[in-house]
Design a protein around this motif. Structure first.
Motif, PDB file in Angstrom:
ATOM      1  N   GLU A 358      -2.934  -3.679 -11.310  1.00 30.91           N
ATOM      2  CA  GLU A 358      -2.103  -2.127 -11.041  1.00 30.91           C
ATOM      3  C   GLU A 358      -1.729  -1.092 -12.214  1.00 30.91           C
ATOM      4  O   GLU A 358      -1.478  -0.496 -12.332  1.00 30.91           O
ATOM      5  N   GLN A 493      -0.312   3.956  -1.320  1.00 32.83           N
ATOM      6  CA  GLN A 493      -1.233   3.665  -2.851  1.00 32.83           C
ATOM      7  C   GLN A 493      -0.051   4.351  -3.544  1.00 32.83           C
ATOM      8  O   GLN A 493       0.721   3.623  -4.471  1.00 32.83           O
ATOM      9  N   GLU A 592      -3.932  -0.679   3.459  1.00 32.76           N
ATOM     10  CA  GLU A 592      -2.959   0.015   2.732  1.00 32.76           C
ATOM     11  C   GLU A 592      -2.035  -0.768   3.197  1.00 32.76           C
ATOM     12  O   GLU A 592      -0.528  -0.385   2.631  1.00 32.76           O
ATOM     13  N   ARG A 641      -9.364  -2.208  -5.110  1.00 31.65           N
ATOM     14  CA  ARG A 641      -8.536  -2.723  -4.513  1.00 31.65           C
ATOM     15  C   ARG A 641      -8.325  -3.082  -2.860  1.00 31.65           C
ATOM     16  O   ARG A 641      -9.054  -3.339  -2.532  1.00 31.65           O
TER      17      ARG A 641
END
Length: 720
Positions: A358, A493, A592, A641
């Motif tokens: 990431e 995020q 998330e 993700r």
């Protein structure tokens, strides 16, 4: 950040009739920090096991005698050392019942205190300042000890440190309003005397606290006017004879609010290099007459945690490991605390712990030094392509100043604001300087004007990666209020400092939305692609990755069924392929939450606010993820993700910790709890086997190879 947790009573107190003393003479650690010796101001000492909140042993001197200093524990000999009637040293072991029959030695001078540190020999400090090791004084109890202090100079406080295997005794004295500090090392002997700078006339230090840092002694002392000072003393600077009195330099760390008058009973205690515990000083936001225990961050001058204490505060405070011991009213309480590393990122929120893959995709943030010194900022290679195209398209358009833009946001309609702000963002190279003002203005207008909302602009600001929750704390709450779940997803995020309370608020909102509303939301394609692959993929293989498979789970189920005959009433079939308990978009939003940064100690209290039904749905989804991750046929692709298996298991543990009692009492949760139990057992089996493999490999590595091996040979390695 720092936190104070729920305390409990270790024992009751018998305060003095005038309520000026708590009745506790001192608290010392015993074999470890979970065992403490509590010496009262009369005749007895009690050994407590703190975690069990119960006394183990108690000893009392006979009527007419008294313990004149706190009892200490000699870890080298497993013995207790006490001083009664100022001159009589008593030594005994835990199995001794009465103090009348233990070893006693009468000394020639009055003792101020005996100090003991784990692994070091106890040290005796006499009231006139002389210092001896315990063994040397017991070898000749009637030996004459010198007077270090002047005739009108009295001891006020003392402590003991061991640095580089050298004893260092520190004590303070008072003489005609002047205060002095002595540092003495033993073997070899060296003494240095310091004079403390005078405070306001008539003010004497209320408490002292020391800590050893990088071969320097850090001294902290609190005055009745609320000022907390710090002095740093190098151990190498200790003189040979103490004939020269040096002035001790100091720096002001805190200036506490004392209200009207001065502090009478207060104490400041060093917790770590950045945090100080203070008891007896008023809380800045509480009313008068309330006593608090507070933790202050001395780096940022901020109050980190506070807890109101019932009853009178006596200005006494002790610390062992991560527990604070504080007498108040008629009880001695133990309060656990926690202090995280002090840095600016921690002060505004926990830093995001992103995975390596990431981090590679993050755009660079302009350097503050470049901004301050006017150097040209290099454009980011990973900037958003759409933004770059927009910038090239409208680069020639005139742009407004930030002040004009703020006024425009307050008055113009939505369409006009969107056009002007979009152009302003595209023509501003150093967006980091103004992004907070733009976001705050847009959020304020949206909160005051219900017809105004620019979710697209706010999303663009968040995607610039120059905004955080601390700069605009109302942004995420506004997104939840407007049910703008795409903006919520972006905040989760890119914001590294979302408070745990807000994270739990997002979790409640995501679980509560209906499937029909969730399917209407446009979300990040990477998260949607991952869940789409996870739900629709036809996994035909049955593997045993991560220690779980249909076979292992089934075998675990049979073993548990054999031991517990009452369980079969619940449907215990655990198919490897279970349907996802939530819709695709709702699952994307929950993912998330799983990847958001958090601190467990701060998250758990807010996690308990989830209803039992919401907790059950969340656990079912976590179980679904675990089963999918346990298949060899399931590939975790780095470009998508997705939460990791460790994150899934961590959240399972936290939800169970927060709701275990309620879930046990909920009939619908029994089958789920049983399945989670089998998962845990599978993980334990996996790590057990890995441990065996590791031991085997280590054994092979340490085996000596034979030197006479020919061109062809067969060897048998017997591992078990």
């Amino acid at each position: 950040m720092a936190a104070l947790f729920e305390g409990y009573t270790l024992c009751g107190l018998v305060p003095a009739q005038n309520l000026t003393s708590s009745g506790v003479h001192g608290i010392k650690s015993e074999r470890d920090d979970d065992h403490v010796l509590v010496t009262d101001s009369t005749r007895s000492v009690t050994l407590y096991k703190v975690s069990d909140q119960k006394p183990l042993c108690s000893w009392t001197v006979k009527q007419g005698g008294s313990l004149t200093c706190p009892v200490v524990y000699n870890s080298n000999t497993k013995e207790y050392v006490a001083v009664s009637d100022n001159k009589v040293i008593r030594i005994w072991k835990e199995d001794d019942i009465t103090l009348d029959k233990v070893f006693k030695a009468t000394l020639s001078s009055d003792v101020w205190q005996v100090h003991s540190t784990h692994g070091a020999e106890p040290v005796v400090l006499f009231q006139r300042g002389a210092i001896r090791l315990l063994d040397s004084i017991l070898a000749a109890p009637q030996q004459i000890v010198e007077d270090v202090l002047a005739q009108d100079e009295d001891l006020r406080w003392s402590t003991h440190l061991v640095a580089d295997l050298q004893h260092c005794v520190i004590f303070t004295t008072e003489q005609k309003g002047d205060h002095f500090l002595y540092l003495q090392q033993l073997n070899p002997n060296s003494l240095q005397k310091y004079c403390l700078e005078r405070e306001e006339p008539g003010l004497c230090p209320l408490s002292f606290s020391v800590a050893l840092r990088d071969k320097h002694i850090c001294l902290l002392y609190l005055y009745p006017n609320g000022r907390v000072y710090q002095s740093i003393i190098p151990l190498r600077g200790i003189g040979d004879d103490g004939s020269q009195t040096l002035t001790l330099p100091r720096s002001l760390l805190l200036s506490l609010s004392v209200g009207e008058g001065l502090l009478e009973a207060a104490s400041a205690l060093i917790l770590d290099e950045a945090h100080v515990a203070v008891v007896g000083a008023p809380h800045p936001s509480a009313g008068a007459g309330k006593d608090f225990l507070c933790i202050w961050n001395i780096h940022f001058q901020t109050l980190q945690a506070g807890k109101e204490m019932a009853g009178k505060i006596y200005g006494q405070l002790w610390r062992f490991s991560n527990k604070l011991f504080i007498p108040h009213g008629k009880s001695l309480s133990v309060i656990r605390y926690e202090c995280s590393k002090s840095c600016l990122a921690a002060a505004v929120g926990k830093m995001r712990q992103a995975r390596i893959e990431e981090c590679k995709g993050l755009s660079s943030v302009p350097s503050w030094s470049n901004i301050l010194h006017g150097e040209k900022v290099q454009p980011s290679r990973t900037a958003d392509g759409r933004k770059a195209r927009t910038s090239r398209r409208i680069q020639s358009l005139p742009s407004l100043s930030i002040e004009q833009m703020m006024e425009l946001i307050k008055t113009e309609p939505v369409k006009k604001v969107q056009q002007e702000v979009d152009a302003f963002i595209s023509n501003t190279p150093d967006l980091q300087l103004v992004v907070g003002q733009l976001a705050s203005a847009l959020v304020s207008r949206s909160l005051s004007d219900l017809t105004f909302y620019t979710g697209g602009l706010l999303s663009q600001l968040v995607q610039s990666r120059t905004l955080c929750h601390s700069i605009c704390p109302e942004l995420l709450l506004l997104a939840l209020e407007k049910k703008d779940y795409f903006l919520c997803q972006l905040c989760l995020q890119f914001f590294p400092d979302i408070p745990e309370a807000i994270t739990c608020a997002c979790l409640k909102a995501f679980i509560s939305i209906t499937d029909s509303d969730a399917e209407m939301v446009n979300l990040d394609p990477a998260g949607v692609s991952f869940m789409d692959m996870l739900i629709t993929k036809d996994s035909t293989q049955v593997g045993s990755q991560n220690g779980s498979s249909y076979t292992s789970v089934k075998n675990d189920r049979l073993e548990i069924m054999d031991r517990d005959a009452a369980v079969p009433k619940v449907n215990m079939q655990i198919p490897l392929e279970e349907p996802c308990p939530v819709s695709l978009n709702k699952a994307v939003l929950l993912n998330e939450i799983l990847q958001a940064p958090y601190s467990e100690n701060y998250l758990l209290p807010h996690l308990k606010d989830l209803s039992s039904q919401h907790a059950l749905v969340f656990l079912q989804y976590l179980q679904f993820l675990y089963l999918k991750y346990s298949q060899d046929a399931f590939p975790q692709r780095k470009e998508l993700r997705s939460p990791t298996l460790n994150q899934v298991m961590d959240w399972v543990c936290m939800v169970l910790d927060a709701h275990f009692t309620v879930l046990v009492m909920t009939p619908e949760a029994k089958g789920l709890l049983f399945k989670l139990h089998t998962f845990v057992k599978s993980q334990v089996k996996l790590f057990s086997e890995l441990g065996k493999i590791g031991s085997s490999l280590q054994e092979i590595k340490t085996m000596k190879a034979k030197k006479d091996i020919g061109q062809y040979s067969i060897e048998v390695l017997e591992l078990y």
